[in-house]
Write a protein that holds these residues in place. Structure first.
Motif, PDB file in Angstrom:
ATOM      1  N   ASP A  54     -40.135 -14.347  42.141  1.00  0.00           N
ATOM      2  CA  ASP A  54     -39.337 -13.977  40.965  1.00  0.00           C
ATOM      3  C   ASP A  54     -37.872 -13.728  41.279  1.00  0.00           C
ATOM      4  O   ASP A  54     -37.016 -13.914  40.431  1.00  0.00           O
ATOM      5  N   ALA A  55     -37.591 -13.270  42.487  1.00  0.00           N
ATOM      6  CA  ALA A  55     -36.203 -12.969  42.831  1.00  0.00           C
ATOM      7  C   ALA A  55     -36.018 -12.948  44.335  1.00  0.00           C
ATOM      8  O   ALA A  55     -36.966 -12.675  45.082  1.00  0.00           O
ATOM      9  N   ILE A  56     -34.812 -13.272  44.764  1.00  0.00           N
ATOM     10  CA  ILE A  56     -34.456 -13.104  46.170  1.00  0.00           C
ATOM     11  C   ILE A  56     -33.488 -11.934  46.218  1.00  0.00           C
ATOM     12  O   ILE A  56     -32.479 -11.926  45.500  1.00  0.00           O
ATOM     13  N   VAL A  57     -33.834 -10.951  47.000  1.00  0.00           N
ATOM     14  CA  VAL A  57     -33.002  -9.749  47.067  1.00  0.00           C
ATOM     15  C   VAL A  57     -32.557  -9.526  48.502  1.00  0.00           C
ATOM     16  O   VAL A  57     -33.383  -9.482  49.420  1.00  0.00           O
ATOM     17  N   LYS A  58     -31.240  -9.386  48.686  1.00  0.00           N
ATOM     18  CA  LYS A  58     -30.699  -9.116  50.018  1.00  0.00           C
ATOM     19  C   LYS A  58     -31.068  -7.697  50.421  1.00  0.00           C
ATOM     20  O   LYS A  58     -31.151  -6.813  49.573  1.00  0.00           O
TER      21      LYS A  58
ATOM     22  N   ALA B 192     -21.523 -10.745  60.089  1.00  0.00           N
ATOM     23  CA  ALA B 192     -20.665 -11.911  59.872  1.00  0.00           C
ATOM     24  C   ALA B 192     -21.244 -12.891  58.849  1.00  0.00           C
ATOM     25  O   ALA B 192     -20.573 -13.266  57.897  1.00  0.00           O
ATOM     26  N   CYS B 193     -22.496 -13.344  59.046  1.00  0.00           N
ATOM     27  CA  CYS B 193     -23.023 -14.406  58.175  1.00  0.00           C
ATOM     28  C   CYS B 193     -24.104 -13.944  57.202  1.00  0.00           C
ATOM     29  O   CYS B 193     -24.551 -14.716  56.351  1.00  0.00           O
ATOM     30  N   GLY B 194     -24.556 -12.682  57.331  1.00  0.00           N
ATOM     31  CA  GLY B 194     -25.562 -12.181  56.387  1.00  0.00           C
ATOM     32  C   GLY B 194     -26.976 -12.612  56.713  1.00  0.00           C
ATOM     33  O   GLY B 194     -27.867 -12.462  55.874  1.00  0.00           O
ATOM     34  N   ASP B 195     -27.212 -13.158  57.904  1.00  0.00           N
ATOM     35  CA  ASP B 195     -28.568 -13.550  58.282  1.00  0.00           C
ATOM     36  C   ASP B 195     -29.443 -12.302  58.425  1.00  0.00           C
ATOM     37  O   ASP B 195     -29.030 -11.312  59.019  1.00  0.00           O
ATOM     38  N   HIS B 196     -30.664 -12.356  57.872  1.00  0.00           N
ATOM     39  CA  HIS B 196     -31.571 -11.207  57.936  1.00  0.00           C
ATOM     40  C   HIS B 196     -32.460 -11.312  59.166  1.00  0.00           C
ATOM     41  O   HIS B 196     -33.268 -12.218  59.255  1.00  0.00           O
ATOM     42  N   GLN B 197     -32.293 -10.393  60.114  1.00  0.00           N
ATOM     43  CA  GLN B 197     -33.163 -10.400  61.282  1.00  0.00           C
ATOM     44  C   GLN B 197     -34.200  -9.291  61.155  1.00  0.00           C
ATOM     45  O   GLN B 197     -34.059  -8.407  60.319  1.00  0.00           O
ATOM     46  N   ALA B 198     -35.238  -9.385  62.004  1.00  0.00           N
ATOM     47  CA  ALA B 198     -36.372  -8.464  61.867  1.00  0.00           C
ATOM     48  C   ALA B 198     -35.927  -6.999  61.845  1.00  0.00           C
ATOM     49  O   ALA B 198     -35.018  -6.617  62.579  1.00  0.00           O
ATOM     50  N   LEU B 199     -36.581  -6.225  60.983  1.00  0.00           N
ATOM     51  CA  LEU B 199     -36.275  -4.792  60.883  1.00  0.00           C
ATOM     52  C   LEU B 199     -37.563  -4.016  61.166  1.00  0.00           C
ATOM     53  O   LEU B 199     -38.577  -4.263  60.532  1.00  0.00           O
ATOM     54  N   PRO B 200     -37.542  -3.092  62.141  1.00  0.00           N
ATOM     55  CA  PRO B 200     -38.755  -2.342  62.435  1.00  0.00           C
ATOM     56  C   PRO B 200     -39.248  -1.560  61.217  1.00  0.00           C
ATOM     57  O   PRO B 200     -38.443  -1.129  60.381  1.00  0.00           O
TER      58      PRO B 200
ATOM     59  N   GLY C   4     -36.019 -27.250  53.531  1.00  0.00           N
ATOM     60  CA  GLY C   4     -36.119 -25.884  52.996  1.00  0.00           C
ATOM     61  C   GLY C   4     -37.491 -25.548  52.467  1.00  0.00           C
ATOM     62  O   GLY C   4     -37.688 -24.493  51.865  1.00  0.00           O
ATOM     63  N   PHE C   5     -38.480 -26.415  52.707  1.00  0.00           N
ATOM     64  CA  PHE C   5     -39.844 -26.197  52.226  1.00  0.00           C
ATOM     65  C   PHE C   5     -40.381 -24.847  52.716  1.00  0.00           C
ATOM     66  O   PHE C   5     -40.198 -24.483  53.872  1.00  0.00           O
ATOM     67  N   GLN C   6     -41.028 -24.093  51.835  1.00  0.00           N
ATOM     68  CA  GLN C   6     -41.620 -22.780  52.132  1.00  0.00           C
ATOM     69  C   GLN C   6     -40.591 -21.689  52.428  1.00  0.00           C
ATOM     70  O   GLN C   6     -40.950 -20.628  52.910  1.00  0.00           O
ATOM     71  N   ARG C   7     -39.341 -21.932  52.166  1.00  0.00           N
ATOM     72  CA  ARG C   7     -38.348 -20.862  52.304  1.00  0.00           C
ATOM     73  C   ARG C   7     -38.144 -20.219  50.928  1.00  0.00           C
ATOM     74  O   ARG C   7     -38.344 -20.869  49.895  1.00  0.00           O
ATOM     75  N   SER C   8     -37.704 -18.960  50.925  1.00  0.00           N
ATOM     76  CA  SER C   8     -37.539 -18.203  49.679  1.00  0.00           C
ATOM     77  C   SER C   8     -36.804 -18.985  48.594  1.00  0.00           C
ATOM     78  O   SER C   8     -37.230 -19.002  47.434  1.00  0.00           O
ATOM     79  N   GLU C   9     -35.690 -19.643  48.984  1.00  0.00           N
ATOM     80  CA  GLU C   9     -34.835 -20.312  48.004  1.00  0.00           C
ATOM     81  C   GLU C   9     -35.594 -21.452  47.327  1.00  0.00           C
ATOM     82  O   GLU C   9     -35.500 -21.657  46.118  1.00  0.00           O
TER      83      GLU C   9
ATOM     84  N   ILE D 135     -40.895 -10.290  45.102  1.00  0.00           N
ATOM     85  CA  ILE D 135     -39.527 -10.374  45.599  1.00  0.00           C
ATOM     86  C   ILE D 135     -39.568 -10.957  47.006  1.00  0.00           C
ATOM     87  O   ILE D 135     -40.516 -10.717  47.757  1.00  0.00           O
ATOM     88  N   ALA D 136     -38.550 -11.724  47.379  1.00  0.00           N
ATOM     89  CA  ALA D 136     -38.479 -12.237  48.748  1.00  0.00           C
ATOM     90  C   ALA D 136     -37.116 -11.924  49.333  1.00  0.00           C
ATOM     91  O   ALA D 136     -36.124 -11.808  48.603  1.00  0.00           O
ATOM     92  N   GLU D 137     -37.073 -11.780  50.648  1.00  0.00           N
ATOM     93  CA  GLU D 137     -35.773 -11.649  51.321  1.00  0.00           C
ATOM     94  C   GLU D 137     -35.222 -13.058  51.531  1.00  0.00           C
ATOM     95  O   GLU D 137     -35.991 -14.011  51.597  1.00  0.00           O
ATOM     96  N   PRO D 138     -33.889 -13.204  51.662  1.00  0.00           N
ATOM     97  CA  PRO D 138     -33.310 -14.536  51.825  1.00  0.00           C
ATOM     98  C   PRO D 138     -33.886 -15.274  53.039  1.00  0.00           C
ATOM     99  O   PRO D 138     -34.135 -14.657  54.072  1.00  0.00           O
ATOM    100  N   LYS D 139     -34.084 -16.569  52.860  1.00  0.00           N
ATOM    101  CA  LYS D 139     -34.514 -17.495  53.917  1.00  0.00           C
ATOM    102  C   LYS D 139     -35.838 -17.129  54.590  1.00  0.00           C
ATOM    103  O   LYS D 139     -36.098 -17.565  55.717  1.00  0.00           O
ATOM    104  N   ALA D 140     -36.660 -16.322  53.941  1.00  0.00           N
ATOM    105  CA  ALA D 140     -37.953 -15.957  54.539  1.00  0.00           C
ATOM    106  C   ALA D 140     -38.905 -17.147  54.465  1.00  0.00           C
ATOM    107  O   ALA D 140     -38.889 -17.905  53.492  1.00  0.00           O
TER     108      ALA D 140
END
Ligand SMILES: [Zn+2]
Length: 283
Positions: free
Chosen positions: A263-267, A53-61, A249-254, A223-228
């Motif tokens: 250098d880039a945020i990649v979904k 729904a919102c594109g939030d990235h949750q932990a991936l094993p 938003g301090f210390q977040r990818s954006e 590269i960073a994932e969104p909102k990391a």
């Protein structure tokens, strides 16, 4: 009267009330921790744990992550025989040895890093990924050694290196041995530089402490994932030290992208394609 025209009485089982899953609960359904939307667990999995729904990235094993980025069937795990020791005989609420044993039992992993060789978009790479599910992805002697070997192998084979970081930093249970991994991994990376192949560092949520302060931020491409959450010390510690309110938003990818730290945020669903593009251009 025909059987199909009879009205069936619908009755609710007494005392049983249908309940929505709690936050993060896994069953047939999974609720998003960010937007609260409930979706099929299957849809989450198909979407690599990104909220449909919102594109939030949750932990991936870790195994799923490798499956996601590597060419199908190309991943060959190496150094899987390395097992952590307890050089300090450390005990906190639990003995370190027992903690290692129970985490191994729960996750099937020997330590917080899985590494090997694979192909991404048909480019051979030496790669590794942190397993946050193993003691918060903390870096002790085994993790440090495995990371160093990722660079050593890339150096020997003259191929690009890719590391996915997701970690709370050094592993306190191994004290100074953990901190030494920062120098060891950075030295291995320095040696790898002589073959002039790219090192792509992917920072996931969260990447902090000694890992962020060593090889994770030394990528040719970061590269960073969104909102990391990415940084050395956490925002609370910084706020207490400098006694100032930190910007939103301090210390977040954006925020870091805006300030030139990544250098880039990649979904996540685009990660494989982006890595292929980078490795083909630079490799
Ligand atoms: Zn959501």
């Amino acid at each position: 009267m025909a059987w199909f025209s009879k009205n069936k009485k619908l009755t609710a089982a007494a005392g049983r009330v249908a309940q929505l899953p709690a936050k993060g609960e896994v069953g047939l359904w999974k609720k998003c921790e960010a937007c609260g939307e409930v979706a099929y667990t299957q849809d989450w999995e198909r979407n690599w744990n990104v909220c449909p729904a919102c594109g939030d990235h949750q932990a991936l094993p870790v195994r799923r992550r490798l499956e996601m980025v590597c060419d199908r069937g190309s991943f060959e795990e190496l150094d899987s025989d390395l097992t952590p020791q307890d050089p300090l005989g450390f005990t906190d609420q639990k003995k370190y040895r027992d903690r290692l044993r129970s985490t191994h039992k729960n996750t099937g992993l020997k330590d917080a890093f899985v590494s090997g060789a694979a192909r991404i978009g048909d480019v051979p790479v030496s790669l590794g990924s942190f397993a946050f599910e193993f003691m918060g992805g903390s870096m002790g002697s085994v993790v440090g050694e495995k990371v160093a070997r990722v660079f050593d192998r890339a150096w020997e084979r003259r191929i690009p290196a890719v590391v996915f970081s997701s970690t709370g930093g050094a592993r306190m249970q191994e004290g100074i041995f953990s901190l030494m991994q920062m120098a060891k991994t950075s030295a291995a990376l320095h040696r790898f530089r002589s073959v002039r192949k790219p090192y792509v560092s992917v920072m996931l949520h969260p990447t902090t402490g000694g890992v962020a302060a060593s090889f994770a931020w030394l990528g040719d491409v970061v590269i960073a994932e969104p909102k990391a959450l990415i940084g050395f010390a956490g925002p609370r510690v910084i706020e207490q030290t400098i006694r100032e309110k930190l910007p939103a938003g301090f210390q977040r990818s954006e925020f870091l992208l805006e300030h030139g730290m990544v250098d880039a945020i990649v979904k996540r669903p685009e990660m494989r394609q982006k890595l292929t593009q980078l490795l083909t251009l630079l490799g």
